[in-house]
Design a protein around this motif. Structure first.
Motif, PDB file in Angstrom:
ATOM      1  N   TRP A   1       0.832  -1.202   0.000  1.00  0.00           N
ATOM      2  CA  TRP A   1       0.000   0.000   0.000  1.00  0.00           C
ATOM      3  C   TRP A   1       0.866   1.251   0.000  1.00  0.00           C
ATOM      4  O   TRP A   1       2.059   1.210   0.333  1.00  0.00           O
ATOM      5  CB  TRP A   1      -0.944   0.001   1.198  1.00  0.00           C
ATOM      6  CG  TRP A   1      -0.290  -0.131   2.541  1.00  0.00           C
ATOM      7  CD1 TRP A   1       0.104   0.870   3.385  1.00  0.00           C
ATOM      8  CD2 TRP A   1       0.053  -1.358   3.219  1.00  0.00           C
ATOM      9  NE1 TRP A   1       0.650   0.364   4.527  1.00  0.00           N
ATOM     10  CE2 TRP A   1       0.639  -1.005   4.460  1.00  0.00           C
ATOM     11  CE3 TRP A   1      -0.082  -2.711   2.889  1.00  0.00           C
ATOM     12  CZ2 TRP A   1       1.079  -1.958   5.366  1.00  0.00           C
ATOM     13  CZ3 TRP A   1       0.371  -3.660   3.799  1.00  0.00           C
ATOM     14  CH2 TRP A   1       0.937  -3.287   5.012  1.00  0.00           C
TER      15      TRP A   1
ATOM     16  N   TYR B   1      -1.194   1.307  10.722  1.00  0.00           N
ATOM     17  CA  TYR B   1      -2.260   0.695   9.928  1.00  0.00           C
ATOM     18  C   TYR B   1      -2.777  -0.559  10.626  1.00  0.00           C
ATOM     19  O   TYR B   1      -2.096  -1.175  11.444  1.00  0.00           O
ATOM     20  CB  TYR B   1      -1.741   0.275   8.547  1.00  0.00           C
ATOM     21  CG  TYR B   1      -1.051   1.361   7.765  1.00  0.00           C
ATOM     22  CD1 TYR B   1      -1.777   2.262   6.996  1.00  0.00           C
ATOM     23  CD2 TYR B   1       0.341   1.482   7.785  1.00  0.00           C
ATOM     24  CE1 TYR B   1      -1.139   3.252   6.261  1.00  0.00           C
ATOM     25  CE2 TYR B   1       0.992   2.466   7.059  1.00  0.00           C
ATOM     26  CZ  TYR B   1       0.243   3.353   6.302  1.00  0.00           C
ATOM     27  OH  TYR B   1       0.874   4.336   5.592  1.00  0.00           O
TER      28      TYR B   1
ATOM     29  N   ILE C   1      -5.024  -4.203   9.253  1.00  0.00           N
ATOM     30  CA  ILE C   1      -5.558  -4.933   8.102  1.00  0.00           C
ATOM     31  C   ILE C   1      -6.490  -6.014   8.628  1.00  0.00           C
ATOM     32  O   ILE C   1      -6.153  -6.736   9.574  1.00  0.00           O
ATOM     33  CB  ILE C   1      -4.437  -5.561   7.259  1.00  0.00           C
ATOM     34  CG1 ILE C   1      -3.569  -4.466   6.623  1.00  0.00           C
ATOM     35  CG2 ILE C   1      -5.023  -6.455   6.163  1.00  0.00           C
ATOM     36  CD1 ILE C   1      -2.390  -5.001   5.840  1.00  0.00           C
TER      37      ILE C   1
ATOM     38  N   ARG D   1      -9.242  -9.266   7.379  1.00  0.00           N
ATOM     39  CA  ARG D   1      -9.464 -10.252   6.322  1.00  0.00           C
ATOM     40  C   ARG D   1     -10.755 -11.007   6.597  1.00  0.00           C
ATOM     41  O   ARG D   1     -11.087 -11.293   7.746  1.00  0.00           O
ATOM     42  CB  ARG D   1      -8.292 -11.241   6.302  1.00  0.00           C
ATOM     43  CG  ARG D   1      -8.375 -12.318   5.238  1.00  0.00           C
ATOM     44  CD  ARG D   1      -7.230 -13.312   5.397  1.00  0.00           C
ATOM     45  NE  ARG D   1      -7.478 -14.245   6.504  1.00  0.00           N
ATOM     46  CZ  ARG D   1      -6.599 -15.134   6.933  1.00  0.00           C
ATOM     47  NH1 ARG D   1      -5.386 -15.186   6.402  1.00  0.00           N
ATOM     48  NH2 ARG D   1      -6.909 -15.958   7.920  1.00  0.00           N
TER      49      ARG D   1
ATOM     50  N   TYR E   1      -9.906  -8.390   1.760  1.00  0.00           N
ATOM     51  CA  TYR E   1      -9.120  -7.600   2.703  1.00  0.00           C
ATOM     52  C   TYR E   1      -9.579  -6.146   2.714  1.00  0.00           C
ATOM     53  O   TYR E   1     -10.181  -5.664   1.745  1.00  0.00           O
ATOM     54  CB  TYR E   1      -7.636  -7.625   2.317  1.00  0.00           C
ATOM     55  CG  TYR E   1      -7.007  -8.993   2.312  1.00  0.00           C
ATOM     56  CD1 TYR E   1      -6.346  -9.476   3.437  1.00  0.00           C
ATOM     57  CD2 TYR E   1      -7.064  -9.810   1.181  1.00  0.00           C
ATOM     58  CE1 TYR E   1      -5.749 -10.731   3.443  1.00  0.00           C
ATOM     59  CE2 TYR E   1      -6.481 -11.067   1.180  1.00  0.00           C
ATOM     60  CZ  TYR E   1      -5.827 -11.528   2.308  1.00  0.00           C
ATOM     61  OH  TYR E   1      -5.249 -12.769   2.304  1.00  0.00           O
TER      62      TYR E   1
ATOM     63  N   ILE F   1      -7.709  -2.337   4.455  1.00  0.00           N
ATOM     64  CA  ILE F   1      -6.681  -1.707   5.272  1.00  0.00           C
ATOM     65  C   ILE F   1      -7.197  -0.355   5.741  1.00  0.00           C
ATOM     66  O   ILE F   1      -7.912   0.334   5.004  1.00  0.00           O
ATOM     67  CB  ILE F   1      -5.350  -1.558   4.498  1.00  0.00           C
ATOM     68  CG1 ILE F   1      -4.249  -0.992   5.415  1.00  0.00           C
ATOM     69  CG2 ILE F   1      -5.521  -0.694   3.255  1.00  0.00           C
ATOM     70  CD1 ILE F   1      -2.874  -1.002   4.787  1.00  0.00           C
TER      71      ILE F   1
END
Length: 759
Positions: free
Chosen positions: A505, A518, A520, A522, A562, A564
């Motif tokens: 990213w 960050y 993330i 899923r 996903y 983020i």
């Protein structure tokens, strides 16, 4: 990649979507629409100013959208405008009453009263580029297409709608949406009503006496419990809000709030088997217990001009009407007519009715809504249509050129979907007699009554929606100066591999003054589905920030999605101090699955090109007939290698670093400069770019019957290395090829493959 470029450049997917959606209305008329899809509460808006009841049971206004686009809570909206002593240029006479509008049900003559002038979506920034395996990986390219970019916008997204009316009032409607998590579950509607005199026949200037604006909201909390003409576990009648409960609190609210709340009440429509005590939240009583309708909607007035002469002063006595009406009441259900004064008088009566001495939920009590009746013709009359909440603002006098402004917020909130699963599962165990889990009430005390336990959790949604409305008030009062989360990464790329799924990213968020990393998440198998489970798999902060993550916990055979989020340090959160503010998950949420590809090859001599030859006449039998028919695949590759394609005379036309750990790579038959290749003989060159070490014993996946030795030529000084000694037997399936820790591929070894293209 070329297909990706074509879709982005042409925008054909978005055009197709608009055609499909607008083609499904009750009536064929020209209209345009825009979507708000950047927060947890999402909706579409039409250019004629309201969203009437649509065909095919299309409901709208969804929350929590993370768990399905079908989490809808609204059946229809309506907007009416009315005035007294109006000279109608169409009929050429003075009318005692004139009422026009759109909704709550559509009619063919609506556009003789409403004349759309334009609609546009403005954004403070573009949505991020989200790519999954070299293709568009997000639905934002369909729904979040900006007409204008304005970096000074006071919100994240704004829809601006303008329309004229046969009443001579021109309307500008702004819908503001926010992505900050304390403000992403409501919209702010900012209306300006101006007496321009513009009517269908031209301009006719006249004063508008006793001018009223009236909004109505018909909620339907069916969500995922009932879709279309096929219900899951809820009553089909909940599609049109048969059991809605409504509470107006404009009068005597201790906080001075002016608005209402609405929620799902127990239903007995269509032989729904649950008692009123059991049906709170509409649990899945057959399988999971999940509460499909434990959510609350509501609205609060933020501003209403005191008069045209006192435009900027808020009249805190507005709205002056907050009475509920029957959704199937005759005057609501009847076809719209702007020429029938008796009919318009009835609507004007509703618009100007004032405040009742009780809310609808107080009148219903604890029984079923469907068995409750009122004799008032504007209320529930024993039908299963449910009730609609109204809000009326007036009376105003508008001289030619005068304007008034009305601003309110509408939102949806409730207990979280994971909590709906937890509470529902506990309740279901008692309901089915399969267990007696501990029942902990919202205040931390225990309970032995599973129905009271579930209802108590559902009713915490009241506090949730009121907190959302308070946040809207604070946001408006601060002139939209609420703290901002860091922006999302401007690019989010997901690449499926053989032993990992790699996520990379952009670093644009690092410049935010309170940036702190960050997270993330899923989901496995599904996304934006009520059964989806989102699991955090990564987090970093500013001290150890990175911009790449390899998901090595993915399992072969499953699809993964996903998102983020950028986050701050928690110092800016005005609602939950200390908790970080996060960028919106919906700006990076992938809608295309990623998955583990086939593992890397075991022998470099096994690299192959498929199909070979490639023949354009047989392409539909190769990789499909849509955007992949020019595809050529390279299989059994080393996991880390450089790929180059040369013409027969040695011209380099394409190259790529293959570094996803898989044994597969796809080529779309385009050169690096974007030209489609012609017929001819081509050469694939594969060179290993780093030593690849066996992380565990690697065994042969099949029998190898080629009796020749496998000799590798290295480009460095080590010379040659015979992997299989000359004249030794071939490897059999499950023989150990590489013991753990040994070199599978050595940097620099290479292989060539010749292939043919016929076009």
């Amino acid at each position: 990649m070329q297909a990706l470029k074509k879709l982005i450049q042409t925008g054909w997917l978005g055009v197709l979507f608009v055609v499909i959606v607008t083609g499904g209305l009750h009536h064929a008329k020209s209209q345009d629409q825009r979507w708000m899809r950047v927060g947890e509460t999402q909706c579409f808006f039409f250019d004629y100013g309201s969203e009437p009841e649509l065909a095919a049971n299309i409901n709208f206004l969804t929350w929590p959208t993370q768990y399905s686009d079908d989490q809808h809570v609204t059946r229809a909206r309506g907007t009416w405008l009315g005035a007294r002593n109006f000279y109608d240029t169409i009929e050429g006479k003075l009318k005692g009453i004139k009422v026009i509008g759109i909704g709550p049900r559509p009619a063919d003559n609506e556009l003789t009263m409403i004349f759309p002038q334009g609609i546009k979506l403005i954004g403070r920034y573009n949505h991020p580029q989200v790519v999954v395996d070299d293709q568009i990986g997000t639905n934002n390219t369909l729904y979040d297409v900006l007409d204008e970019l304005d970096e000074n916008l006071p919100c994240d997204r704004m829809i601006v709608i303008q329309f004229n009316t046969s009443l001579g009032v021109s309307v500008t409607k702004k819908v503001l949406a926010f992505t900050q998590q304390n403000h992403d579950n409501y919209f702010i509607y900012d209306y300006v009503f101006k007496n321009t005199g513009i009517v269908s026949t031209g301009i006719h200037e006249q004063a508008l006496e006793d001018f009223w604006v009236y909004f109505q909201y018909r909620y339907a909390f069916a969500g995922v419990t009932s879709g279309g003409f096929g219900s899951t576990w809820g009553s089909f009648a909940s599609q049109w809000g048969t059991s809605n409960l409504l509470h107006a609190f404009t009068l005597n609210d201790p906080e001075g709030m002016r608005g209402y709340t609405a929620w799902y009440g127990p239903t007995n429509s269509y032989s729904h088997p649950l008692t009123p005590e059991e049906d709170w939240g509409c649990p899945d009583y057959e399988e999971t217990g999940v509460l499909g309708s434990a959510k609350y909607a509501g609205a609060v007035t933020l501003f209403a001009s005191k008069s045209a002469d006192d435009y900027w002063t808020d009249d805190q006595s507005q709205p002056r009407t907050d009475a509920y009406i029957g959704s199937d009441a005759g005057v609501v259900e009847a076809s719209v007519s702007q020429y029938d004064e008796n009919y318009m008088q009835q609507r004007y009566n509703i618009m100007t009715e004032g405040h009742l001495d009780h809310s609808q939920f107080e009148a219903v009590g604890d029984g079923y809504v469907e068995t409750w009746t009122e004799s008032d013709p504007y209320r529930n009359t024993g039908t299963t249509g449910g009730s609609t909440q109204g809000q009326g603002y007036g009376p105003y006098t508008l001289e030619p050129g005068d304007s008034i402004r009305i601003v309110f917020a509408e939102g949806v909130n409730g207990i979280s979907w994971p909590k709906c699963r937890e509470v529902g599962a506990n309740w279901l165990a008692y309901y089915l007699g399969t267990g007696t889990p501990e029942l902990v009430l919202p205040d931390g005390s225990g309970s032995t009554d599973h129905n009271a336990y579930k209802r108590a959790w559902c009713e915490t949604g009241t506090d949730s929606i009121l907190q959302s409305l308070r946040s809207a008030i604070d946001n408006f009062d601060s002139d939209y100066q609420m703290p901002q989360a860091p922006p999302p990464p401007s690019e989010f790329i997901v690449k499926s591999g053989g032993d990992r799924i790699r996520l990379t990213w952009a670093d644009n968020a690092t410049s935010h003054p309170h940036f702190d990393g960050y997270v993330i998440y899923r989901s496995e198998g599904s996304v934006k589905d009520y059964r989806s489970v989102y699991t955090q798999i990564f987090e970093c902060d500013a001290s150890n920030v990175v911009h790449q993550f390899d998901d090595v916990t993915a399992n072969r055979g499953f699809n993964y999605y996903y998102y983020i989020q950028s986050k701050d340090d928690g110092t800016q959160n005005e609602v939950e101090p200390g908790r970080p503010l996060y960028s919106s998950m919906f700006l990076t949420l992938t809608s295309v699955e990623a998955y583990l590809r086939r593992p890397q090859g075991l022998l470099i001599d096994e690299v192959r090109v498929v199909p070979n030859p490639y023949d354009i006449r047989a392409r539909k039998y190769q990789f499909g007939v849509d955007d992949t028919y020019d595809r050529i695949a390279f299989y059994e590759l080393p996991g880390q290698c450089k790929l180059k394609i040369f013409t027969e005379r040695g011209d380099l036309i394409w190259e790529k670093d293959h570094n996803d750990g898989s044994g597969d790579e796809l080529w779309d038959s385009f050169t690096s400069s974007g030209q489609i290749v012609v017929s001819g003989i081509y050469i694939l060159y594969v060179e290993v770019t780093e030593d690849i070490i066996a992380e565990e014993d690697v065994v042969a996946r099949r029998d190898y019957y080629d009796g020749t030795s496998v000799t590798r030529a290295y480009t460095d000084s080590t010379g040659t290395f015979s992997y299989v000694p000359s004249n030794e037997p071939v490897y059999k399936k499950d023989d150990v090829l590489y013991p753990k820790g040994s070199v599978m591929y050595k940097k620099g070894e290479s292989v060539y493959r010749k292939f043919v293209i016929i076009r």
